[in-house]
Design a protein around this motif. Sequence first.
Motif, PDB file in Angstrom:
ATOM      1  N   PRO A  93       0.795  -1.220   0.000  1.00 28.01           N
ATOM      2  CA  PRO A  93       0.000   0.000   0.000  1.00 28.01           C
ATOM      3  C   PRO A  93       0.831   1.276   0.000  1.00 28.01           C
ATOM      4  CG  PRO A  93       0.032  -0.950   2.193  1.00 28.01           C
ATOM      5  CD  PRO A  93       0.713  -1.942   1.289  1.00 28.01           C
ATOM      6  N   LEU A  94       2.048   1.156   0.526  1.00 30.47           N
ATOM      7  CA  LEU A  94       2.953   2.306   0.544  1.00 30.47           C
ATOM      8  C   LEU A  94       4.377   1.772   0.491  1.00 30.47           C
ATOM      9  CD1 LEU A  94       3.837   5.210   0.854  1.00 30.47           C
ATOM     10  CD2 LEU A  94       3.237   5.098   3.296  1.00 30.47           C
ATOM     11  N   ASP A  95       4.946   1.796  -0.709  1.00 27.27           N
ATOM     12  CA  ASP A  95       6.336   1.339  -0.889  1.00 27.27           C
ATOM     13  C   ASP A  95       7.217   2.574  -0.885  1.00 27.27           C
ATOM     14  OD1 ASP A  95       8.243  -0.715  -1.295  1.00 27.27           O
ATOM     15  OD2 ASP A  95       8.445  -0.061  -3.359  1.00 27.27           O
ATOM     16  N   GLY A  96       8.202   2.594   0.005  1.00 23.53           N
ATOM     17  CA  GLY A  96       8.984   3.803   0.215  1.00 23.53           C
ATOM     18  C   GLY A  96       8.498   4.551   1.438  1.00 23.53           C
ATOM     19  N   TRP A 107       7.858   7.512  -3.273  1.00 25.86           N
ATOM     20  CA  TRP A 107       6.994   6.502  -2.615  1.00 25.86           C
ATOM     21  C   TRP A 107       5.861   6.161  -3.574  1.00 25.86           C
ATOM     22  CZ3 TRP A 107       2.081   8.575  -1.701  1.00 25.86           C
ATOM     23  CH2 TRP A 107       1.994   9.964  -1.544  1.00 25.86           C
ATOM     24  N   SER A 108       5.311   4.969  -3.426  1.00 28.92           N
ATOM     25  CA  SER A 108       4.384   4.463  -4.450  1.00 28.92           C
ATOM     26  C   SER A 108       3.368   3.511  -3.842  1.00 28.92           C
ATOM     27  CB  SER A 108       5.182   3.726  -5.540  1.00 28.92           C
ATOM     28  OG  SER A 108       5.864   2.600  -4.981  1.00 28.92           O
ATOM     29  N   VAL A 109       2.344   3.236  -4.637  1.00 30.90           N
ATOM     30  CA  VAL A 109       1.343   2.209  -4.321  1.00 30.90           C
ATOM     31  C   VAL A 109       1.521   1.102  -5.347  1.00 30.90           C
ATOM     32  CG1 VAL A 109      -1.115   1.669  -4.086  1.00 30.90           C
ATOM     33  CG2 VAL A 109      -0.267   3.957  -3.475  1.00 30.90           C
ATOM     34  N   SER A 110       1.728  -0.109  -4.895  1.00 30.91           N
ATOM     35  CA  SER A 110       2.001  -1.230  -5.803  1.00 30.91           C
ATOM     36  C   SER A 110       0.946  -2.315  -5.619  1.00 30.91           C
ATOM     37  CB  SER A 110       3.390  -1.806  -5.517  1.00 30.91           C
ATOM     38  OG  SER A 110       3.635  -2.928  -6.341  1.00 30.91           O
ATOM     39  N   ILE A 111       0.246  -2.637  -6.710  1.00 32.99           N
ATOM     40  CA  ILE A 111      -0.818  -3.650  -6.650  1.00 32.99           C
ATOM     41  C   ILE A 111      -0.673  -4.591  -7.848  1.00 32.99           C
ATOM     42  CG2 ILE A 111      -3.309  -4.084  -6.655  1.00 32.99           C
ATOM     43  CD1 ILE A 111      -3.699  -1.235  -5.564  1.00 32.99           C
ATOM     44  N   ALA A 112      -0.642  -5.890  -7.570  1.00 33.23           N
ATOM     45  CA  ALA A 112      -0.553  -6.891  -8.639  1.00 33.23           C
ATOM     46  C   ALA A 112      -1.620  -7.951  -8.426  1.00 33.23           C
ATOM     47  CB  ALA A 112       0.824  -7.553  -8.636  1.00 33.23           C
ATOM     48  N   GLN A 120      -0.447 -11.537 -13.384  1.00 29.42           N
ATOM     49  CA  GLN A 120      -1.189 -11.300 -14.636  1.00 29.42           C
ATOM     50  C   GLN A 120      -1.238  -9.826 -14.994  1.00 29.42           C
ATOM     51  OE1 GLN A 120      -2.247 -13.782 -16.589  1.00 29.42           O
ATOM     52  NE2 GLN A 120      -1.490 -15.300 -15.104  1.00 29.42           N
ATOM     53  N   VAL A 121      -1.417  -8.985 -13.961  1.00 26.91           N
ATOM     54  CA  VAL A 121      -1.421  -7.536 -14.177  1.00 26.91           C
ATOM     55  C   VAL A 121      -0.716  -6.890 -12.994  1.00 26.91           C
ATOM     56  CG1 VAL A 121      -3.616  -7.612 -15.449  1.00 26.91           C
ATOM     57  CG2 VAL A 121      -3.602  -7.079 -13.000  1.00 26.91           C
ATOM     58  N   GLY A 122      -0.216  -5.678 -13.223  1.00 28.89           N
ATOM     59  CA  GLY A 122       0.416  -4.945 -12.133  1.00 28.89           C
ATOM     60  C   GLY A 122       0.343  -3.452 -12.401  1.00 28.89           C
ATOM     61  N   VAL A 123       0.156  -2.689 -11.328  1.00 33.62           N
ATOM     62  CA  VAL A 123       0.206  -1.233 -11.421  1.00 33.62           C
ATOM     63  C   VAL A 123       1.085  -0.702 -10.297  1.00 33.62           C
ATOM     64  CG1 VAL A 123      -2.099  -1.055 -12.466  1.00 33.62           C
ATOM     65  CG2 VAL A 123      -1.837  -0.830  -9.991  1.00 33.62           C
ATOM     66  N   ASP A 219       6.822  -5.953  -2.569  1.00 35.61           N
ATOM     67  CA  ASP A 219       7.716  -4.958  -3.173  1.00 35.61           C
ATOM     68  C   ASP A 219       7.901  -5.227  -4.664  1.00 35.61           C
ATOM     69  OD1 ASP A 219       9.850  -5.293  -0.291  1.00 35.61           O
ATOM     70  OD2 ASP A 219       8.453  -3.653  -0.691  1.00 35.61           O
ATOM     71  N   LEU A 220       7.870  -6.520  -4.992  1.00 35.11           N
ATOM     72  CA  LEU A 220       8.377  -7.019  -6.272  1.00 35.11           C
ATOM     73  C   LEU A 220       7.306  -7.261  -7.326  1.00 35.11           C
ATOM     74  CD1 LEU A 220      10.828  -8.325  -7.786  1.00 35.11           C
ATOM     75  CD2 LEU A 220      10.299 -10.446  -6.572  1.00 35.11           C
TER      76      LEU A 220
END
Length: 271
Positions: A93-96, A107-112, A120-123, A219-220
């Motif tokens: 939810p909060l990387d960085g 800092w970023s939001v990472s969802i896969a 299959q998908v990632g943002v 993270d990945l």
Amino acid sequence: MTAGAPVDRAALLELATSAARLAGAILLEGRRAGGITVAATKSSPTDVVTAMDRAAERAIAAHLLAARPDDGLLGEEGDDRPGPSGVRWVIDPLDGTVNYLYDLPGWSVSIAAEAAGQTQVGVVLAPLAGELFAASRGDGATLDGVPIHCTAGVPLAQALVGTGFGYRSARRAVQAEVLQAVLPQVRDIRRLGSAALDLCAVACGRLDGYYERGLKPWDLAAGALIAEEAGAQVGGLAGAPPSTAFVLAAAPDLFAALDQLLVPLRPDRDA
Ligand code: LIP
């Protein structure tokens, strides 16, 4: 949806994007309001969690499950539930977090979304920059809807390489030894503070390569798919898959040169 059913990547990507934008708005509002405090620590006194990490994960999980109640979840801040649909969401939810805590960019939001054993998908959303990186397996990677591709043909000595460091002192000492050996061999090093954004930087050519030991699945997951769909090779050392042990990402020619440089340094040794 039942396990094994065909995956509608377009629908998953749209849902991941709306969830990331929802969390990004919450995080931006919290940052602008100020008063961000440490709610807890994890692996060390500097491995911090803020109330905003937790609020963002709650909002993402609620958004995803409202639309797809039978999906599984794995989130950095504690969500870990199976789901009969065969789709599992992997959420940072909060990387960085440290950058966020210090009101620094990066800092970023990472969802896969994973299904059939693959992402299959990632943002990856960078709310401060207003940038959305996205990928759907087999359909390429984009930055704000525009196709992106990693930079090929960069020799090791001209490579701008990202990396990151763990939260435990013993591991940081090993990482410093590795860095001392790598730095003279490349153009320069950048330590951005968000693995998801490091991987997206490789995907769009803002970094030529990236390596780090100790990344968690959240993270990945999204950044690795984005980098791969942008033409980068993402793996571990000496042919291993990417994992908490080690992650290396670069265009294939530079990947081989970095792998050859790093393996003798044993950057995945325990500490
Ligand atoms: C961060 C990673 C980064 C690493 C940091 C930290 P977090 O994740 O994205 O690559 O170097 O030490 O682990 O803790 O901000 O979610």
